[in-house]
Design an enzyme around this catalytic site. Sequence first.
Site, mmCIF file in Angstrom:
data_model
loop_
_atom_site.group_PDB
_atom_site.id
_atom_site.type_symbol
_atom_site.label_atom_id
_atom_site.label_comp_id
_atom_site.label_asym_id
_atom_site.label_seq_id
_atom_site.Cartn_x
_atom_site.Cartn_y
_atom_site.Cartn_z
ATOM 1 N N LYS A 24 1.289 9.993 5.443
ATOM 2 C CA LYS A 24 1.456 8.640 5.984
ATOM 3 C C LYS A 24 2.728 7.988 5.452
ATOM 4 C CE LYS A 24 -3.544 8.072 6.676
ATOM 5 N NZ LYS A 24 -4.718 7.154 6.646
ATOM 6 N N LYS A 36 0.860 -1.184 0.000
ATOM 7 C CA LYS A 36 0.000 0.000 0.000
ATOM 8 C C LYS A 36 0.896 1.233 0.000
ATOM 9 C CE LYS A 36 -3.581 2.405 2.560
ATOM 10 N NZ LYS A 36 -4.615 2.311 3.589
ATOM 11 N N LYS A 73 -2.267 -1.437 -3.792
ATOM 12 C CA LYS A 73 -3.118 -0.248 -3.709
ATOM 13 C C LYS A 73 -2.278 1.017 -3.752
ATOM 14 C CE LYS A 73 -6.102 1.998 -0.413
ATOM 15 N NZ LYS A 73 -6.614 2.007 0.910
ATOM 16 N N GLU A 94 7.475 -6.648 0.879
ATOM 17 C CA GLU A 94 6.282 -6.499 1.716
ATOM 18 C C GLU A 94 5.340 -7.696 1.530
ATOM 19 O OE1 GLU A 94 5.231 -4.692 4.029
ATOM 20 O OE2 GLU A 94 6.215 -2.757 3.986
HETATM 21 C C1 PBG Z 1 -7.439 3.474 5.642
HETATM 22 C C2 PBG Z 1 -7.758 3.296 4.224
HETATM 23 C C3 PBG Z 1 -7.553 4.234 3.198
HETATM 24 C C4 PBG Z 1 -8.115 3.695 2.047
HETATM 25 C C5 PBG Z 1 -8.621 2.431 2.381
HETATM 26 N N1 PBG Z 1 -8.367 2.198 3.745
HETATM 27 C C6 PBG Z 1 -7.001 5.609 3.229
HETATM 28 C C7 PBG Z 1 -5.650 5.860 3.725
HETATM 29 O O1 PBG Z 1 -4.817 4.966 3.842
HETATM 30 O O2 PBG Z 1 -5.403 7.033 4.025
HETATM 31 C C8 PBG Z 1 -8.150 4.404 0.726
HETATM 32 C C9 PBG Z 1 -9.187 3.956 -0.223
HETATM 33 C C10 PBG Z 1 -9.465 4.867 -1.340
HETATM 34 O O3 PBG Z 1 -8.830 5.924 -1.569
HETATM 35 O O4 PBG Z 1 -10.401 4.528 -2.060
HETATM 36 N N2 PBG Z 1 -6.381 2.801 6.155
#
Ligand code: PBG
Length: 340
Positions: A231, A207, A262, A247
């Site tokens: 983040k 991610k 993602k 990962e």
């Molecule tokens: C939270 C989370 C996020 C998304 C899914 N779970 C946002 C983030 O990490 O700030 C993003 C999903 C999207 O943008 O459609 N952990």
Amino acid sequence: MRTPSYSASPPPFPATRLRRLRRTAWSRALVAESRLAPTDLVQPFFVLDGHGRREPVASLPGVERLSIDLLIPQVERCARLGIPMVALFPCTPAERKTLDGREAWNPENLVCRAIRTLVREVPEVGIMGDVALDPYTTTGQDGIVENGVILNDETIEALVRQALCLAEAGCQVVAPSDMMDGRVGAIRKALDAAGFGQTIILAYAAKYASAFYGPFREAVGSAAALGKADKKTYQMDPANALEALREVALDIAEGADMVMVKPGLPYLDVIARVKEAFQMPTLAYHVSGEYAMVKAAAERGWLDGPACMMECLLAFKRAGADAIVSYAALEVAEALARQR
Ligand code: PBG
């Protein structure tokens, strides 16, 4: 994408004409290498507290936050169309947010109530619950923060509680999206010890710290809390692909049943490499910003929205994804049903 075990050279042009198979719709259908089906899709929903409430999300045209009672018919729609799983994201009331995100393991929290209702009302659809603290923290961060640092091991303890709480509510797929080191192993161990040996772990393994999550953070209300913070100390650097393989390898070794990359489209190379390297059930998240881009351009008449959305989701299949989480899942499943 396998390397052929033999080599054959087709004759040169004009004997070989690749356009021959492209000439008609039926021959194109016959030789299509990838296909998109409703069973490849996961529909996310934003859940609101209260009854009879629906709110549009400005930056996600076509997406609404829904209270649990209004969510039921939408999940029933998924069931009718053959969408196997939904993902739930709670819009936590501000007064329930704390520095440590303890609402995450309150069995009466919004997402747990939604899960219990949906398991009862629409048992044929799987539910994926996000494991991360950001809907519940006053910082908007996925973990526990101390002096500006997101604490890894302390956060894992919280995530384990959250995962157990989701499993107890009936959530069949827990999906750690927090990117703490070591959380998959800790969650697997705790689930097994608590008798949840059948609960599936879908690891958001690779991610990235992406700007494409903007509309999502607006939708769940973590954007304001996060402010100008980012983040980047836990989500991955968009520059890295080999690190994504590390990962994923770790999450598999810790017991992940499925892995996810993602965001999606900007990271198709990562999806392809992960699928190729590990041959694991591999999901992709077509995130909020990716969906918003297509919708915004379509609203201006700059793109054919439905055609572009379909092409985007098919691209994930071509890259090697087994399933795709997308805000467009329902509309694309409906379009696919019309095509048959
Ligand atoms: C939270 C989370 C996020 C998304 C899914 N779970 C946002 C983030 O990490 O700030 C993003 C999903 C999207 O943008 O459609 N952990």
